[in-house]
Scaffold this motif. Structure first.
Motif, PDB file in Angstrom:
ATOM      1  N   MET A  69       0.829  -1.206   0.000  1.00 41.56           N
ATOM      2  CA  MET A  69       0.000   0.000   0.000  1.00 41.56           C
ATOM      3  C   MET A  69       0.861   1.253   0.000  1.00 41.56           C
ATOM      4  O   MET A  69       0.554   2.242  -0.671  1.00 41.56           O
ATOM      5  N   ASN A  85       0.956   4.029  -2.966  1.00 41.84           N
ATOM      6  CA  ASN A  85       0.760   5.442  -2.678  1.00 41.84           C
ATOM      7  C   ASN A  85       1.832   6.287  -3.357  1.00 41.84           C
ATOM      8  O   ASN A  85       1.554   7.329  -3.947  1.00 41.84           O
ATOM      9  N   ILE A 114      -5.729   4.813  -3.983  1.00 41.30           N
ATOM     10  CA  ILE A 114      -6.597   4.216  -2.962  1.00 41.30           C
ATOM     11  C   ILE A 114      -7.579   3.219  -3.555  1.00 41.30           C
ATOM     12  O   ILE A 114      -8.033   2.296  -2.885  1.00 41.30           O
ATOM     13  N   VAL A 123      -7.142   3.859   6.076  1.00 38.95           N
ATOM     14  CA  VAL A 123      -7.313   4.120   4.650  1.00 38.95           C
ATOM     15  C   VAL A 123      -8.211   5.328   4.433  1.00 38.95           C
ATOM     16  O   VAL A 123      -7.923   6.209   3.631  1.00 38.95           O
ATOM     17  N   TYR A 124      -9.314   5.370   5.184  1.00 33.12           N
ATOM     18  CA  TYR A 124     -10.257   6.474   5.021  1.00 33.12           C
ATOM     19  C   TYR A 124      -9.643   7.816   5.402  1.00 33.12           C
ATOM     20  O   TYR A 124      -9.923   8.832   4.785  1.00 33.12           O
ATOM     21  N   LYS A 167      -6.615   8.767   5.042  1.00 31.14           N
ATOM     22  CA  LYS A 167      -5.840   9.218   3.889  1.00 31.14           C
ATOM     23  C   LYS A 167      -6.765   9.686   2.777  1.00 31.14           C
ATOM     24  O   LYS A 167      -6.531  10.689   2.124  1.00 31.14           O
ATOM     25  N   TYR A 168      -7.811   8.907   2.567  1.00 26.73           N
ATOM     26  CA  TYR A 168      -8.760   9.181   1.497  1.00 26.73           C
ATOM     27  C   TYR A 168      -9.335  10.585   1.645  1.00 26.73           C
ATOM     28  O   TYR A 168      -9.353  11.372   0.713  1.00 26.73           O
TER      29      TYR A 168
END
Lengths: 278, 499
Positions: B262, B266, B274, B490-491, B493-494
């Motif tokens: 991941m 990135n 993502i 993850v979210y 970063k999203y």
């Protein structure tokens, strides 16, 4: 917003909003309608009121006898929990926002980290064990304590940010007049933060009022049941008298509606404003 | 005090020492007071919030019944959790509910936009109040009223369906849909299953193409990007094929490899990276049992992209790729709708009294329909706050460009409240994974008929309080926690990247 107002556009908007709200309110309407019926009346006419002469007012009497205990228990838990939360949160957020002292950031991140530990659903299992050891099972105080704990994170986060925006001169001049910490909280923070504190309190109150799982696990005696658990038990009875059930639901909804009436403008504005800041 | 002296150098060492002690004592006193102010918060959080959480970690290694049994069993709880078909089946329901949530978002968004655009200030306020009122009704009351709607005899749903002719329509569909499904089964058996490994694979290919379509420039470095994505998709298959996924060390190494992948994604792909972890995760889910199809599917998508782009530039090629991907997804969705869901007559509608919460085929549609029209009250007000931040100039500029009121939604309002929508989506996702009160109340601890309404949280709850397996429940909770923690990271970063 376009300056010229199109009647068709307004009509569509109003139509959509009314459509959505109609279906959102249908359950409440049915609740009121059925609360005046027997099961036979409900079967023959589920949509609307029967003639007033056939209304089953006895449903409300029976429901009140059943539900009033739940209401008083829920009021005790929610009011106590919210009050304790407010007191604790004001002290902590005041200290964190106003002063630099060793370990301040550790404390703040300790509070915040709880917010970033989502989904620890199993904590309920070990919490249950902890409360058993503390002899708090089958006690309303367990719910009060957990309501107070649950409100800490959002409360400290919101209030700390708010207090940091209050000019320091206000606090310093109060200190010169000999005001202690608690007096500064009472005379400066409370008045200036009234709206944000009100929204926070209302959210805490709602969270406590609507709590289902913990009361379900902890409360055993009928005399101790809060509204969610009490209504759930009622619903579980095999032969349902829908009129009485719906009357019970309606009565259970009244306390929050009363609170809302008194804080309506504040709540609607505060929620929108709070969302922006958040 | 110091002002009484002509200069500090005149202070005797004793007096200086005394002054310093006094100063330190005063500061210490202030600090002590501040610590006392924080003590209730710290103490209550440590005892009632952190202690139970830490205890979960510990007790997940035990066979544990409070005050009765406490036996250390190492990783056995976790082994059992990973091998538990009912636990993983509960995530399938979560997946269905998440897809439904994507549809349920829209009534709230449209309501917020309609509210925001109302010309009359008073009318707007009135409607805002109306949206808040349902929030004030106790959640249990809503739940129980809706539960009564689903009752086979008294329930309003069946009564409305009878009066409106909906029941006959459903009865007719109960004959029609199975026939369509049987007509489609040769398509599945002869084409979809052999080529794509199932209709899920077909839809996934559409999403892979969708994910590839965004690349603008055909630099040589794209081959490295392709390689990295394909390698990422091979991590879980390799660990599964070698059997390492059955061991705790293997799982740990696999997780590390996933995190490294991941990070590399990135760095190489920029803000669009993502999508691929999610696509790969979906692929693992869909292709489990035939994991070789995952990298092949991705390679096929890249091949399609290369073919299209070898003849077209970005601005004419992308619409073609988007059309291909959306067509594939639509066809796949229709095939699921008509070929996979309603394959047998339910025979529940003929008598006119279906038990929506008591029938294993109807309980999921009932759960999805619950709460119609799904204007999550907090959601509407949050979107409204986002809309209120849109400057008037933006609307006027769009109007000058000839954007229609309907187009305004897509080109102005949605993009500008996307942060609120995304945040709401995050909370919805986490909440769908975690919340189980609704299911417990509507369906009971077993999750209703055939355990069809079992969600992960409810399964954990039942393991502990219905079956007395508290240690196992802690392990289930730990697995769930790790999944949600990864999602949260993850979210985070999203959301941040898009801002």
């Amino acid at each position: 917003m376009p300056k010229k107002i199109s009647k068709l556009g307004e009509g569509i908007k109003l139509g959509y909003l009314c459509f959505v709200l109609f279906f959102a309110f249908v359950p409440l309407f049915i609740m009121i309608v059925v609360s005046f019926k027997s099961n036979e009346q409900y079967l023959s006419n589920p949509w609307f009121f029967d003639h007033p002469s056939t209304w089953k007012w006895g449903n409300w009497g029976i429901a009140w006898d059943t539900v009033s205990g739940y209401i008083s228990n829920s009021i005790f838990v929610s009011v106590s929990g919210t009050a304790i939360t407010l007191g604790i949160v004001l002290m902590a957020s005041y200290a964190i926002a106003r002063y630099d002292f060793p370990g301040k950031n550790v404390i703040f991140y300790l509070v915040m980290a709880t917010m970033f530990l989502p989904g620890t659903v199993a904590a309920l299992v070990t919490l249950f064990d902890l409360l058993m050891k503390l002899n708090l099972v089958n006690s309303l105080w367990a719910l009060v304590v957990m309501a107070a704990v649950g409100g800490q994170v959002a409360g400290v986060f919101i209030l700390r940010n708010f207090i940091e925006d209050i000019p320091k001169e206000l606090f310093e001049s109060a200190q010169l007049d000999g005001a202690g910490h608690l007096q500064q909280i009472r005379h400066i923070i409370l008045p200036l933060s009234a709206s944000i504190i009100s929204v926070t309190c209302i959210m805490d109150f709602l969270g406590s009022w609507n709590n289902v799982i913990l009361p379900l696990l902890l409360l055993r005696d009928d005399a101790l049941l809060t509204i969610p658990v009490g209504l759930f038990r009622l619903d579980g009875e095999y032969v349902k008298q829908y009129g009485q059930l719906m009357a019970g639901y309606a009565i259970s909804s009244v306390p929050l509606l009363l609170i809302f009436l008194f804080s309506m403008r504040l709540f609607v504005k505060g929620l929108s404003a709070g969302a922006v800041k958040g | 005090m110091a002002s009484s002296r002509s200069s500090q150098s005149d202070l005797s060492s004793a007096e200086l020492s005394k002054f310093k002690r006094h100063q330190f004592w005063q500061k210490s006193r202030l600090w002590l007071t501040l610590y006392m102010l924080c003590l209730p918060t710290i103490g209550s959080l440590l005892l009632f919030s952190y202690y139970p959480k830490v205890d979960v970690v510990i007790m997940s290694f035990f066979r544990w019944v409070p005050s009765q049994i406490r036996e250390f069993i190492g990783f056995n709880n976790f082994k059992e959790a990973f091998a538990d078909p009912q636990f993983w089946q509960s995530f399938k329901l979560v997946g269905i509910l998440l897809v439904a949530n994507l549809a349920k978002l829209w009534p709230g968004i449209l309501a917020a936009i309609a509210l925001h655009r109302l010309a009359s200030q008073k009318l707007r306020y009135l409607f805002q109040v109306c949206f808040v009122v349902p929030m004030i009704i106790p959640a249990m009351v809503w739940l129980l009223i809706w539960k009564s709607f689903y009752d086979p005899d008294f329930g309003l749903l069946n009564r409305v369906l009878k009066v409106t002719g909906g029941m006959e329509l459903l009865d007719g569909m109960d004959t029609f849909m199975p026939k369509v499904a049987s007509l489609l089964s040769p398509v599945f058996n002869g084409f979809i299953n052999p080529v794509f490994g199932g209709v899920g694979g077909l839809i996934l290919l559409g999403f892979f193409i969708f994910g590839s379509a965004g690349r603008k420039e055909l630099e040589k470095s794209r081959w490295g990007d392709y390689g990295l994505i394909i390698a990422s998709s091979l991590i879980v298959p390799v660990f599964a094929w070698t059997g390492l996924i059955q061991t705790i060390p293997g799982i740990v190494v696999m997780l590390i490899a996933i995190i490294v992948a991941m990070v590399l994604l990135n760095k190489r792909l920029g803000s669009s990276w993502i999508a691929w972890p999610f696509l790969i995760l979906a692929g693992i889910t869909v292709f489990w049992g035939e994991l070789v199809r995952l990298p092949i599917g991705i390679i096929a998508a890249f091949a399609i992209y290369e073919i299209i782009r070898s003849k077209r530039d970005f601005y004419t090629g992308k619409p073609i790729l988007m059309t291909i991907s959306l067509t594939v997804i639509t066809v796949g969705s229709l095939l699921i709708l008509f070929g996979n869901i309603w394959t047998e007559p339910l025979e529940q509608f003929h008598g006119g009294n279906p038990a929506w919460l008591g029938n294993k085929d109807l309980v999921i549609p009932a759960l999805i329909f619950w709460g119609f029209p799904w204007v999550g009250t907090v959601g509407v007000l949050i979107y409204l706050s986002g809309l209120q931040n849109i400057p008037q100039d933006v609307y006027e500029a769009a109007e000058l460009d000839g954007v229609s009121p309907l187009g305004m939604i897509w080109h102005v309002e949605l993009p500008l409240i996307m942060t609120q929508v995304r945040i709401n989506l995050i909370f919805l996702t986490i909440n769908t994974l975690v919340a189980y009160e609704t299911f417990l109340i509507l369906l009971g601890p077993d999750g209703g008929p055939g355990n069809k309404g079992m969600v992960p949280g409810l399964y954990m709850f039942s393991s502990a309080f219905s079956e007395g397996r508290f240690g196992y429940a802690c392990a289930l909770g730990m697995v769930l926690f790790i999944i949600i923690l990864l999602l949260t990271i993850v979210y985070q970063k999203y959301v941040r990247v898009e801002k």
